[in-house]
Scaffold this active site. Structure first.
Site, PDB file in Angstrom:
ATOM      1  N   ASP A  78     -11.644  -2.132  19.784  1.00 22.19           N
ATOM      2  CA  ASP A  78     -12.153  -2.219  18.836  1.00 22.19           C
ATOM      3  C   ASP A  78     -13.792  -2.898  18.856  1.00 22.19           C
ATOM      4  OD1 ASP A  78     -11.392  -4.618  18.960  1.00 22.19           O
ATOM      5  OD2 ASP A  78     -11.248  -5.016  16.679  1.00 22.19           O
ATOM      6  N   GLU A 145      -8.734  -6.433  17.036  1.00 19.65           N
ATOM      7  CA  GLU A 145      -8.973  -7.756  17.144  1.00 19.65           C
ATOM      8  C   GLU A 145      -9.737  -8.264  16.217  1.00 19.65           C
ATOM      9  OE1 GLU A 145     -11.305 -11.287  18.486  1.00 19.65           O
ATOM     10  OE2 GLU A 145     -12.278  -9.180  18.466  1.00 19.65           O
TER      11      GLU A 145
END
Length: 170
Positions: A78, A145
């Site tokens: 991400d 995350e």
């Protein structure tokens, strides 16, 4: 300003450029996961995914390194989705546009996502470099995350077998 194709090692920067072309804010990493699995399968490596979205690619040792312990290389899929004031960018649809600016790689009007993207690109670069000698590798790519640590929290015992982990996202 130059292009990423000018940077070395070329195979790492090619993977990074591909990742930049795939929208991947937190909770929307599916395209990057498909890219990683596709790259692994093209090279004949086993790739598996779990329900939370994490990907694990198993890369056998190169000749002469088979007796060494398995090393886990970790990257996150991400990115932080922030655009500069006045810049219209849909992080779920629009690619990141990286450019070389002097000694730096930057994005045009947005965050670059380089801490995560380059970590994934480094792992993929090692996987695709047939001239690199290495022990058995497990390439671990986790999700989300930045917004809840879902990938880390979703790791199940036994998903990775390696006892040494190198985090590639700094």
């Amino acid at each position: 300003m130059g292009t990423l194709r000018e940077l070395k090692p070329g195979h790492v920067w090619a993977h990074f450029e591909s990742i930049c072309g795939i929208p991947h804010p937190s909770r929307h990493e599916e395209g990057v996961a498909r890219y990683i699995v596709g790259q692994a399968e093209q090279l004949g490596f086993k790739a598996r995914r779990v329900a939370v979205g994490n990907v694990l690619v198993e890369v056998p040792a190169t000749p002469g390194y088979g007796e060494r312990p398995t090393v886990v290389l970790h990257g996150r899929m991400d990115m932080v989705p922030v655009a500069a004031p006045g810049v219209q960018h849909d992080f779920e649809k629009d690619p990141i546009r990286p450019v070389i600016d002097g000694d730096f790689v930057r994005a045009q009007g947005t965050t670059l996502g380089a801490d995560k993207g380059i970590g994934c690109a480094l792992a993929l670069g090692i996987m695709s470099d047939t001239g690199a000698g290495h022990s058995p590798l497990e390439l671990l790519f986790t999700v989300n995350e930045e917004d809840g640590m879902d990938g880390a929290h979703g790791l199940q015992g036994g998903f990775v077998g390696g006892r040494m982990l190198i985090n590639l996202d700094s």
